[in-house]
Write an enzyme that holds these catalytic residues in place. Structure first.
Site, PDB file in Angstrom:
ATOM      1  N   TRP A  38      34.671  18.616 -17.375  1.00  0.00           N
ATOM      2  CA  TRP A  38      35.331  17.650 -18.253  1.00  0.00           C
ATOM      3  C   TRP A  38      36.118  18.372 -19.342  1.00  0.00           C
ATOM      4  O   TRP A  38      37.191  17.933 -19.742  1.00  0.00           O
ATOM      5  CB  TRP A  38      34.297  16.727 -18.890  1.00  0.00           C
ATOM      6  CG  TRP A  38      34.888  15.661 -19.776  1.00  0.00           C
ATOM      7  CD1 TRP A  38      35.289  14.418 -19.403  1.00  0.00           C
ATOM      8  CD2 TRP A  38      35.172  15.760 -21.183  1.00  0.00           C
ATOM      9  NE1 TRP A  38      35.790  13.728 -20.482  1.00  0.00           N
ATOM     10  CE2 TRP A  38      35.736  14.537 -21.585  1.00  0.00           C
ATOM     11  CE3 TRP A  38      35.000  16.762 -22.127  1.00  0.00           C
ATOM     12  CZ2 TRP A  38      36.110  14.291 -22.900  1.00  0.00           C
ATOM     13  CZ3 TRP A  38      35.387  16.532 -23.433  1.00  0.00           C
ATOM     14  CH2 TRP A  38      35.931  15.295 -23.817  1.00  0.00           C
ATOM     15  N   HIS A  39      35.587  19.499 -19.815  1.00  0.00           N
ATOM     16  CA  HIS A  39      36.238  20.218 -20.902  1.00  0.00           C
ATOM     17  C   HIS A  39      37.435  21.026 -20.445  1.00  0.00           C
ATOM     18  O   HIS A  39      38.265  21.412 -21.284  1.00  0.00           O
ATOM     19  CB  HIS A  39      35.235  21.129 -21.606  1.00  0.00           C
ATOM     20  CG  HIS A  39      34.306  20.386 -22.516  1.00  0.00           C
ATOM     21  ND1 HIS A  39      33.144  19.799 -22.081  1.00  0.00           N
ATOM     22  CD2 HIS A  39      34.383  20.125 -23.844  1.00  0.00           C
ATOM     23  CE1 HIS A  39      32.543  19.212 -23.102  1.00  0.00           C
ATOM     24  NE2 HIS A  39      33.267  19.391 -24.190  1.00  0.00           N
ATOM     25  N   GLY A  40      37.562  21.308 -19.163  1.00  0.00           N
ATOM     26  CA  GLY A  40      38.741  22.040 -18.733  1.00  0.00           C
ATOM     27  C   GLY A  40      38.625  22.557 -17.316  1.00  0.00           C
ATOM     28  O   GLY A  40      37.530  22.702 -16.768  1.00  0.00           O
ATOM     29  N   PHE A  97      41.620  18.418 -24.447  1.00  0.00           N
ATOM     30  CA  PHE A  97      40.704  17.912 -23.447  1.00  0.00           C
ATOM     31  C   PHE A  97      41.045  16.488 -23.041  1.00  0.00           C
ATOM     32  O   PHE A  97      40.485  16.002 -22.071  1.00  0.00           O
ATOM     33  CB  PHE A  97      39.260  17.977 -23.929  1.00  0.00           C
ATOM     34  CG  PHE A  97      38.838  19.383 -24.300  1.00  0.00           C
ATOM     35  CD1 PHE A  97      39.174  20.459 -23.508  1.00  0.00           C
ATOM     36  CD2 PHE A  97      38.129  19.620 -25.461  1.00  0.00           C
ATOM     37  CE1 PHE A  97      38.811  21.744 -23.852  1.00  0.00           C
ATOM     38  CE2 PHE A  97      37.747  20.906 -25.818  1.00  0.00           C
ATOM     39  CZ  PHE A  97      38.089  21.955 -25.005  1.00  0.00           C
TER      40      PHE A  97
END
Length: 471
Positions: free
Chosen positions: A327-329, A471
């Site tokens: 989700w963060h990258g 994000f």
């Protein structure tokens, strides 16, 4: 890799255009509107905010997401369980495909090329502003409707829930049940306005006067080169980035809370003094709280949580932390970050949890060593650079110059007071002091002066984007 567009107006809460143009004009109109038009005013103002900051293409995508989730939620009402499940599956598939295309397409193709030896060109796709946040919020709404929550019939009210500019681009991730009532009936009094402005100023100060001023320390470390750092400077960099990230994101979250209070709408607290935690598990119950509860309610518990034995618990946690990392990258470093946190959480759950509960000082020390190390993994996306940095953190093989403290002493001479103030703000005492005296005249005058100090710093520096805006 992610490719971000050049966005400057007025999507950041910490620039002069937002502070002196958008904010006063929007709230002047908002407070003059009769109540029956306030939600429409919020929708129009938030749409303008997003369009000016993100552009037409991103705005069209956001509009399509709003219409899709509003329409599907209405279709679910009164339908059979099988049809509701099919509609939910179709919506979640569309949401995930959207995320995969915009956020992970280049990452997947890059790894596919590496595995197969092919040379498929990597797409240069700009990540739509806030897409991870508003898609998760919309997915949560549909899942709640599938579980029995009543869908919203008024499209303006639903659009206000999704579009509200205080939380649109970087959260917190809202729940419909918390906004349904206030969207239908709310009041904003004088004290609400004062309290909202106070939260906003405190958050702005954390961002502008602390997080942004700590940012050059990490930039200096990058200029030196990770392989040339001494061990003291490597640890100083890990600590400073941990503080910078916290003050940046928690500062934004306080600003969002304040803006929500100015609107008369509840924006939840997203951080609860995480660095006072005594375990990694507790830390992530206090850090980015709304994302953690989203994964708990919509992924961890449906996968069985801790109710179906140890193997199912491990599986559920592994899925949650893999998804949290991604989700963060789109990078293997984020997968590694999630895996590292999973490892510590499993260690606490099945091995050392009781020990940490019994030993207060050791548990705090454990957390304050582990979390900065994981933030280094989070920050450095190139795995070779990450290996070089860790070789300086732990110079077990006699790395030349690793134990010299001269470079760290040079940085501390410039940043010691910023680090000291930042550490102080991680403790509960400043919050207690603020809550106790926030309505005193001297506190309000002090915050007013602090606002103008922030304005001076913004006007005389180039500033920096919020770290979570990517994000």
């Amino acid at each position: 890799a992610e490719y971000m567009k050049n966005r400057s107006f007025p999507v950041s809460f910490s620039n002069l255009q937002f502070l002196f143009y958008f904010l006063p004009l929007f709230f002047a109109a908002y407070y003059l509107l009769p109540f029956r038009f306030k939600n429409a005013g919020l929708v129009l103002g938030s749409a303008l905010f997003y369009f000016l900051g993100a552009g037409a293409q991103d705005a069209l995508l956001l509009g399509a997401v709003i219409l899709l989730h509003y329409g599907l939620a209405r279709l679910m009402a009164g339908r059979s369980r099988a049809l509701r499940k099919a509609l939910l599956a179709a919506a979640l598939a569309a949401d995930l495909l959207c995320l995969v295309y915009f956020k992970y397409a280049a990452f997947f193709l890059e790894n596919w090329n590496g595995l197969t030896g092919q040379t498929i060109p990597l797409p240069r796709i700009a990540l739509p502003l806030g897409v991870s946040f508003y898609l998760f919020q919309s997915m949560g709404y549909l899942i709640d409707v599938y579980r029995g929550e009543k869908p919203e019939r008024n499209i303006i009210d639903y659009a206000a829930f999704t579009l509200a500019f205080p939380q649109l681009t970087m959260g917190p991730i809202l729940r419909w049940r918390d906004w349904r009532g206030p969207l239908k009936e709310r009041t904003v009094g004088r004290q609400d306005v004062l309290d909202g402005l106070e939260y906003f100023i405190v958050g702005l100060s954390c961002k502008v006067l602390l997080a942004d001023q700590l940012a050059p320390l990490w930039a200096s470390i990058e200029r030196i080169g990770y392989e040339y750092l001494s061990t003291p400077l490597a640890w100083l960099g890990a600590v400073s980035y941990s503080l910078q990230l916290y003050l940046d994101f928690s500062g934004y979250s306080l600003m969002a809370m304040g803006l929500g209070q100015l609107l008369g709408l509840p924006v939840p607290r997203n951080f609860d003094l995480p660095y006072t935690a005594r375990s990694v598990s507790e830390f992530y119950r206090r850090w980015h709280i709304t994302l953690g509860t989203w994964f708990r309610d919509y992924l961890y518990i449906p996968l069985g949580g801790s109710r179906r034995g140890r193997a199912r618990t491990v599986l559920a946690l592994a899925v949650v932390w893999l998804c949290t990392g991604l989700w963060h990258g789109a990078s293997w470093s984020f997968v590694l970050w999630g895996a590292a946190l999973l490892g510590f959480i499993l260690l606490e759950k099945f091995c050392i949890g009781g020990f940490l509960k019994r030993h207060r000082i050791l548990s705090h020390a454990y957390l304050l060593v582990v979390i900065p190390l994981t933030w280094v993994i989070f920050r450095i996306t190139d795995l070779r650079d990450l290996g070089a940095y860790f070789s300086r953190l732990f110079p077990f093989f006699g790395t030349p110059g690793a134990v010299s403290a001269q470079d760290a002493a040079k940085q501390l001479a410039s940043y010691w007071w910023l680090l000291l103030v930042s550490i102080l703000l991680c403790l509960p005492q400043p919050r207690r002091f603020f809550e106790r005296y926030r309505r005193c005249l001297w506190m309000q005058v002090s915050l007013f002066l602090l606002l103008w100090v922030c304005v001076y710093f913004i006007a005389t520096s180039s500033g920096s984007a919020f770290l979570y805006s990517r994000f």
